[in-house]
Design a protein around this motif. Structure first.
Motif, PDB file in Angstrom:
ATOM      1  N   HIS A  94      -8.055  -5.010  -9.591  1.00 49.28           N
ATOM      2  CA  HIS A  94      -7.806  -4.377  -8.290  1.00 49.28           C
ATOM      3  C   HIS A  94      -6.895  -5.268  -7.436  1.00 49.28           C
ATOM      4  O   HIS A  94      -5.930  -4.795  -6.842  1.00 49.28           O
ATOM      5  N   ARG A  95      -7.194  -6.538  -7.378  1.00 44.55           N
ATOM      6  CA  ARG A  95      -6.373  -7.457  -6.587  1.00 44.55           C
ATOM      7  C   ARG A  95      -4.962  -7.556  -7.160  1.00 44.55           C
ATOM      8  O   ARG A  95      -3.979  -7.668  -6.409  1.00 44.55           O
ATOM      9  N   TYR A  96      -4.839  -7.489  -8.480  1.00 41.58           N
ATOM     10  CA  TYR A  96      -3.528  -7.536  -9.117  1.00 41.58           C
ATOM     11  C   TYR A  96      -2.676  -6.329  -8.697  1.00 41.58           C
ATOM     12  O   TYR A  96      -1.488  -6.469  -8.370  1.00 41.58           O
ATOM     13  N   LEU A  97      -3.274  -5.145  -8.669  1.00 41.27           N
ATOM     14  CA  LEU A  97      -2.543  -3.953  -8.260  1.00 41.27           C
ATOM     15  C   LEU A  97      -2.107  -4.042  -6.804  1.00 41.27           C
ATOM     16  O   LEU A  97      -0.986  -3.676  -6.447  1.00 41.27           O
ATOM     17  N   ARG A  98      -2.992  -4.560  -5.950  1.00 40.34           N
ATOM     18  CA  ARG A  98      -2.626  -4.720  -4.534  1.00 40.34           C
ATOM     19  C   ARG A  98      -1.510  -5.758  -4.390  1.00 40.34           C
ATOM     20  O   ARG A  98      -0.652  -5.631  -3.506  1.00 40.34           O
ATOM     21  N   PHE A  99      -1.501  -6.762  -5.234  1.00 43.79           N
ATOM     22  CA  PHE A  99      -0.422  -7.752  -5.238  1.00 43.79           C
ATOM     23  C   PHE A  99       0.915  -7.099  -5.561  1.00 43.79           C
ATOM     24  O   PHE A  99       1.925  -7.323  -4.872  1.00 43.79           O
ATOM     25  N   LEU A 100       0.956  -6.261  -6.616  1.00 45.83           N
ATOM     26  CA  LEU A 100       2.200  -5.586  -6.969  1.00 45.83           C
ATOM     27  C   LEU A 100       2.681  -4.699  -5.834  1.00 45.83           C
ATOM     28  O   LEU A 100       3.878  -4.660  -5.522  1.00 45.83           O
ATOM     29  N   GLU A 101       1.760  -3.994  -5.206  1.00 46.11           N
ATOM     30  CA  GLU A 101       2.145  -3.155  -4.070  1.00 46.11           C
ATOM     31  C   GLU A 101       2.721  -3.991  -2.935  1.00 46.11           C
ATOM     32  O   GLU A 101       3.719  -3.608  -2.318  1.00 46.11           O
ATOM     33  N   GLU A 102       2.118  -5.135  -2.666  1.00 47.67           N
ATOM     34  CA  GLU A 102       2.604  -5.985  -1.580  1.00 47.67           C
ATOM     35  C   GLU A 102       4.004  -6.507  -1.871  1.00 47.67           C
ATOM     36  O   GLU A 102       4.856  -6.571  -0.972  1.00 47.67           O
TER      37      GLU A 102
END
Length: 219
Positions: A94-102
């Motif tokens: 989940h944190r990885y996906l939010r990182f890509l979005e950021e």
């Protein structure tokens, strides 16, 4: 973090390259790598994608092991494939996906475009539609696949599918939002900078491998 920019690469060849890199990273035989490239025109589907989301029966799509549904890739779209070891970066998908979005939100901001997340959806959106798609795969906690940011690519092929499984989903590009004048190389450079800066802040490694920082690919 190594960054490679191999230019326009056939989708299947890029898929095979990711497989090799992921195996090497998992074995500790290669550094984490971000591939920044383009594809010739191609439709792809993720795990569990529905054939009903391909609206034109003449379309043939390449099946992949990423998440998500059907999407389109083509020249002028910046595709990023991070091959990183989440085993040493928190094991939090989940944190990885939010990182890509950021990363993508910051890249868009660098060109004067405001983009944001939509709760319950992966990717980034603008007032004119979806700007970037994200679909990832993880094997032995090493990532594959990644993001596709529409820069100056033809948007018409998206009309032949339900992008990412969303019927009637509008799709836009940086060029459309900026009224032209967006150079893919500038976007690629900005993406590399944002990725390199944010990965250690949002996904800090618990140990350090002795890989030299390098940048390979086109000048």
């Amino acid at each position: 973090m190594r960054i490679e920019e191999p230019g326009i690469v056939d989708y299947r060849a890029a898929y095979a390259l990711q497989e090799r890199l992921a195996a090497a990273v998992a074995a500790g035989a290669a550094p984490e790598t971000l591939l920044l490239l383009e594809h010739p025109p191609v439709y792809t589907t993720g795990r569990g994608g529905s054939a009903a989301n391909i609206l034109d029966p003449a379309i043939g799509a390449v099946e992949t092991n990423r998440g998500g549904d059907v999407t389109y890739h083509g020249p002028g779209q910046l595709v990023g494939y991070p091959i990183i070891d989440l085993g040493r970066r928190g094991r939090d998908l989940h944190r990885y996906l939010r990182f890509l979005e950021e990363v993508l939100i910051r890249v868009a901001a660098g060109f004067g475009v405001e983009a944001w997340r939509v709760p319950g959806r992966t990717g980034i959106w603008t007032g004119e539609g979806k700007l970037a798609s994200i679909g990832v795969g993880v094997r032995r906690w090493v990532t594959m696949h990644g993001f596709a940011l529409n820069v100056s690519n033809d948007l018409l092929p998206f009309s032949r599918i339900n992008p990412c499984g969303m019927a009637g989903c509008p799709v836009t590009s940086l060029e459309s939002l900026c009224g032209g004048g967006v150079v893919l190389e500038d976007v690629r450079r900005r993406a590399a900078e944002e990725f390199r800066e944010l990965v250690e802040r949002m996904l800090p490694a618990v140990d350090c491998q002795p890989w030299a920082v390098s940048r390979e690919g086109k000048g």
